[in-house]
Design a protein around this motif. Structure first.
Motif, PDB file in Angstrom:
ATOM      1  N   ARG A 265       1.006  -1.243   0.074  1.00 11.39           N
ATOM      2  CA  ARG A 265       0.031   0.055  -0.010  1.00 11.39           C
ATOM      3  C   ARG A 265       0.982   1.212   0.177  1.00 11.39           C
ATOM      4  NH1 ARG A 265      -5.625  -0.526   1.749  1.00 11.39           N
ATOM      5  NH2 ARG A 265      -6.142  -2.928   1.679  1.00 11.39           N
ATOM      6  N   GLY A 266       0.429   2.226  -0.864  1.00  8.94           N
ATOM      7  CA  GLY A 266       1.208   3.272  -0.914  1.00  8.94           C
ATOM      8  C   GLY A 266       2.561   3.548  -1.949  1.00  8.94           C
ATOM      9  N   ILE A 267       2.696   2.087  -2.325  1.00 10.75           N
ATOM     10  CA  ILE A 267       3.964   2.159  -3.244  1.00 10.75           C
ATOM     11  C   ILE A 267       3.202   1.938  -4.897  1.00 10.75           C
ATOM     12  CG2 ILE A 267       6.104   1.117  -3.847  1.00 10.75           C
ATOM     13  CD1 ILE A 267       6.402   0.219  -0.938  1.00 10.75           C
ATOM     14  N   GLU A 268       2.854   0.786  -5.057  1.00 11.19           N
ATOM     15  CA  GLU A 268       2.391   0.609  -6.468  1.00 11.19           C
ATOM     16  C   GLU A 268       0.904   1.021  -6.580  1.00 11.19           C
ATOM     17  OE1 GLU A 268       3.271  -1.778  -4.781  1.00 11.19           O
ATOM     18  OE2 GLU A 268       1.800  -3.268  -4.549  1.00 11.19           O
ATOM     19  N   ILE A 269       0.227   1.188  -5.455  1.00 14.70           N
ATOM     20  CA  ILE A 269      -1.360   1.532  -5.505  1.00 14.70           C
ATOM     21  C   ILE A 269      -1.418   2.228  -4.145  1.00 14.70           C
ATOM     22  CG2 ILE A 269      -1.638  -0.723  -4.507  1.00 14.70           C
ATOM     23  CD1 ILE A 269      -4.314  -0.716  -6.378  1.00 14.70           C
ATOM     24  N   ASP A 270      -2.369   3.228  -4.496  1.00 11.81           N
ATOM     25  CA  ASP A 270      -2.829   3.866  -3.258  1.00 11.81           C
ATOM     26  C   ASP A 270      -3.767   2.877  -2.352  1.00 11.81           C
ATOM     27  OD1 ASP A 270      -3.421   7.248  -2.469  1.00 11.81           O
ATOM     28  OD2 ASP A 270      -5.158   5.831  -1.740  1.00 11.81           O
ATOM     29  N   PRO A 271      -3.947   3.175  -1.090  1.00 10.78           N
ATOM     30  CA  PRO A 271      -4.609   2.166  -0.368  1.00 10.78           C
ATOM     31  C   PRO A 271      -6.156   2.557  -0.686  1.00 10.78           C
ATOM     32  CG  PRO A 271      -3.039   3.398   1.081  1.00 10.78           C
ATOM     33  CD  PRO A 271      -2.829   3.903  -0.331  1.00 10.78           C
ATOM     34  N   ALA A 272      -6.450   3.907  -0.788  1.00  5.59           N
ATOM     35  CA  ALA A 272      -7.884   3.920  -1.247  1.00  5.59           C
ATOM     36  C   ALA A 272      -8.308   3.539  -2.634  1.00  5.59           C
ATOM     37  CB  ALA A 272      -8.168   5.579  -1.510  1.00  5.59           C
ATOM     38  N   VAL A 273      -7.423   3.291  -3.694  1.00  6.42           N
ATOM     39  CA  VAL A 273      -7.853   2.757  -4.757  1.00  6.42           C
ATOM     40  C   VAL A 273      -7.813   1.244  -4.585  1.00  6.42           C
ATOM     41  CG1 VAL A 273      -6.928   2.304  -7.052  1.00  6.42           C
ATOM     42  CG2 VAL A 273      -6.485   4.554  -6.063  1.00  6.42           C
ATOM     43  N   ALA A 274      -6.842   0.618  -3.762  1.00  2.00           N
ATOM     44  CA  ALA A 274      -6.888  -0.972  -3.403  1.00  2.00           C
ATOM     45  C   ALA A 274      -8.442  -1.219  -2.929  1.00  2.00           C
ATOM     46  CB  ALA A 274      -5.802  -1.103  -2.755  1.00  2.00           C
ATOM     47  N   ASP A 275      -8.924  -0.127  -2.202  1.00  3.02           N
ATOM     48  CA  ASP A 275     -10.208  -0.617  -1.609  1.00  3.02           C
ATOM     49  C   ASP A 275     -11.382  -0.051  -2.125  1.00  3.02           C
ATOM     50  OD1 ASP A 275      -8.451  -2.056   0.440  1.00  3.02           O
ATOM     51  OD2 ASP A 275      -8.477  -0.009   1.605  1.00  3.02           O
ATOM     52  N   GLY A 276     -10.944   0.792  -3.210  1.00  5.06           N
ATOM     53  CA  GLY A 276     -12.319   1.564  -3.868  1.00  5.06           C
ATOM     54  C   GLY A 276     -13.050   0.908  -4.696  1.00  5.06           C
ATOM     55  N   PRO A 277     -14.096   1.597  -5.530  1.00  2.61           N
ATOM     56  CA  PRO A 277     -15.103   0.826  -6.470  1.00  2.61           C
ATOM     57  C   PRO A 277     -14.436   0.218  -7.499  1.00  2.61           C
ATOM     58  CG  PRO A 277     -14.858   3.479  -6.596  1.00  2.61           C
ATOM     59  CD  PRO A 277     -14.127   3.049  -5.302  1.00  2.61           C
ATOM     60  N   ARG A 278     -13.316   0.630  -8.064  1.00  6.18           N
ATOM     61  CA  ARG A 278     -12.697  -0.092  -9.152  1.00  6.18           C
ATOM     62  C   ARG A 278     -11.973  -1.152  -8.906  1.00  6.18           C
ATOM     63  NH1 ARG A 278     -12.168   5.623 -10.485  1.00  6.18           N
ATOM     64  NH2 ARG A 278     -13.214   6.123 -12.551  1.00  6.18           N
ATOM     65  N   SER A 279     -11.534  -1.397  -7.721  1.00  2.00           N
ATOM     66  CA  SER A 279     -10.713  -2.503  -7.314  1.00  2.00           C
ATOM     67  C   SER A 279     -11.434  -3.826  -7.378  1.00  2.00           C
ATOM     68  CB  SER A 279     -10.167  -2.322  -5.851  1.00  2.00           C
ATOM     69  OG  SER A 279      -9.611  -3.494  -5.332  1.00  2.00           O
ATOM     70  N   ARG A 280     -10.675  -4.724  -8.068  1.00  2.00           N
ATOM     71  CA  ARG A 280     -11.439  -6.144  -8.255  1.00  2.00           C
ATOM     72  C   ARG A 280     -10.298  -7.249  -7.104  1.00  2.00           C
ATOM     73  NH1 ARG A 280     -14.608  -3.275  -9.599  1.00  2.00           N
ATOM     74  NH2 ARG A 280     -15.884  -3.234 -11.562  1.00  2.00           N
ATOM     75  N   VAL A 281      -9.534  -6.443  -6.404  1.00  2.34           N
ATOM     76  CA  VAL A 281      -8.734  -7.183  -5.725  1.00  2.34           C
ATOM     77  C   VAL A 281      -9.208  -8.616  -5.016  1.00  2.34           C
ATOM     78  CG1 VAL A 281      -6.883  -7.381  -3.787  1.00  2.34           C
ATOM     79  CG2 VAL A 281      -7.035  -5.446  -5.530  1.00  2.34           C
ATOM     80  N   LEU A 282     -10.165  -8.420  -4.173  1.00  2.00           N
ATOM     81  CA  LEU A 282     -11.092  -9.509  -3.246  1.00  2.00           C
ATOM     82  C   LEU A 282     -11.806 -10.287  -4.166  1.00  2.00           C
ATOM     83  CD1 LEU A 282     -11.774  -7.748   0.114  1.00  2.00           C
ATOM     84  CD2 LEU A 282      -9.815  -9.308  -0.636  1.00  2.00           C
ATOM     85  N   ARG A 283     -12.284  -9.954  -5.345  1.00  2.00           N
ATOM     86  CA  ARG A 283     -12.800 -10.922  -6.614  1.00  2.00           C
ATOM     87  C   ARG A 283     -12.008 -11.885  -7.200  1.00  2.00           C
ATOM     88  NH1 ARG A 283     -17.441  -6.948  -9.460  1.00  2.00           N
ATOM     89  NH2 ARG A 283     -17.850  -5.806  -7.824  1.00  2.00           N
TER      90      ARG A 283
END
Ligand code: NCD
Length: 309
Positions: A265-283
């Protein structure tokens, strides 16, 4: 001939599409088949989601499952990889799931176990290949109805040391994606003669790469594979090459953000983006179990399916 899954190239024609379709069926509630036999998981590199999702997939299929911890195995007593693998194959598990720091280890394991009927599945070898990650990423996107021929897919960050990127591009090409892009600092870009990146457009300007992107895949800096590297501090790297909140805001409204994890978090991706509406990380994580279930059904299902009609 025993069918293995060592990289995207090892998939027969149509197999990738079939695995993706089956993973989506499972995600939508289909019941996994009932299979017999055991899977041995050998992870010589650390792993959370890949290791656990392979194990859960085996369990959901009714397969036995055993974790072989290399730090507690005889490899610490001077046993070679070949001897360890031959020993495990002699116990006749249905499959060996292998992660190893050496590129090509799964192919050597296929040779050492030839004739035993043991199936080898690559869970990541060095910077070379991570086929099930590519397949689960594609299944996550296909589940949302992505149109491959018109997709614009960007991978950003450490392309050079990324097995995820190599397998992802190989699979996206197979699925008919034409517009493939990569962006990152020069030190983390692949050699220009690296065939894994054939047909992928390189961008020195991240914002140009992101313009009109439909998918953005973020990649962690693979520090464990880098001996010497002059990189800026985390904040400077993030500002120059990270998916910042401002960059994510400028993406098309329906753009999806992928990350194979683990996230820095905070390096390749902003935490708010990782947890945000566009994120599919947990999917992606959820799809990982379904995709690996589909892989075991495909590789182990023919002989051991015990479904009653
Ligand atoms: C990746 C891996 O190990 O290759 N993680 C994963 O399998 N989900 C990516 C990484 O370690 O950065």
């Amino acid at each position: 001939m025993t069918q293995h899954l060592t990289d995207i190239a090892s998939l027969p024609e149509g197999a990738a599409e079939a695995l993706i379709r089956r993973a989506i069926e499972l995600a939508d509630g289909a019941s996994p088949r009932r299979l017999r036999g055991e899977v041995a998981h050998l992870f010589w590199e650390p792993s959370t989601r890949t290791r656990v999702s392979f194990e859960l997939a085996a369990l959901r299929l009714g397969l036995g499952s055993v974790q072989v911890d290399p730090s507690r195995s005889s490899s610490t007593k001077g046993e070679t990889l070949e001897d360890t693998v031959r020993t495990l194959a002699a116990m006749a598990p249905a499959a060996l799931v292998v992660r190893h720091a050496d590129a090509g280890a799964p192919d050597r394991i296929v040779e050492w176990t030839a004739g035993t009927g043991v199936v080898v599945v690559n869970a990541g070898d060095g910077a070379r290949a991570h086929p099930t990650q590519a397949l689960l990423d594609a299944a996550t996107l296909a589940h949302e109805g992505i149109d491959w021929p018109s997709a614009r897919i960007v991978l950003l960050g450490d392309l050079r040391h990324s097995r995820v990127a190599r397998s992802a591009f190989a699979l996206y090409r197979r699925l008919g994606v034409v517009d493939l892009r990569m962006a990152g600092p020069r030190a983390l870009m692949p050699e220009s003669d690296d065939a894994a990146f054939d047909g992928v457009r390189r961008y020195d300007d991240l914002d140009a790469a992101l313009a009109d992107a439909s998918v953005v895949g973020c990649l962690r800096i693979q520090r464990e594979r880098i001996r010497e590297l002059a990189l800026p501090d985390d904040a400077t790297y993030h500002a120059a090459w990270g998916l910042t909140a401002a960059r994510a805001e400028r993406l098309p409204a329906d753009a999806r953000v992928l990350h194979p994890g683990p996230i820095n978090r905070g390096i390749e991706i902003d935490p708010a983006v990782a947890d945000g509406p566009r994120s599919r990380v947990l999917r992606q994580v959820a799809m990982g179990v379904h995709l690996r279930t589909a892989v075991f059904e495909w590789l182990l299902g023919a002989e051991t399916d015990t479904r009653s009609a």
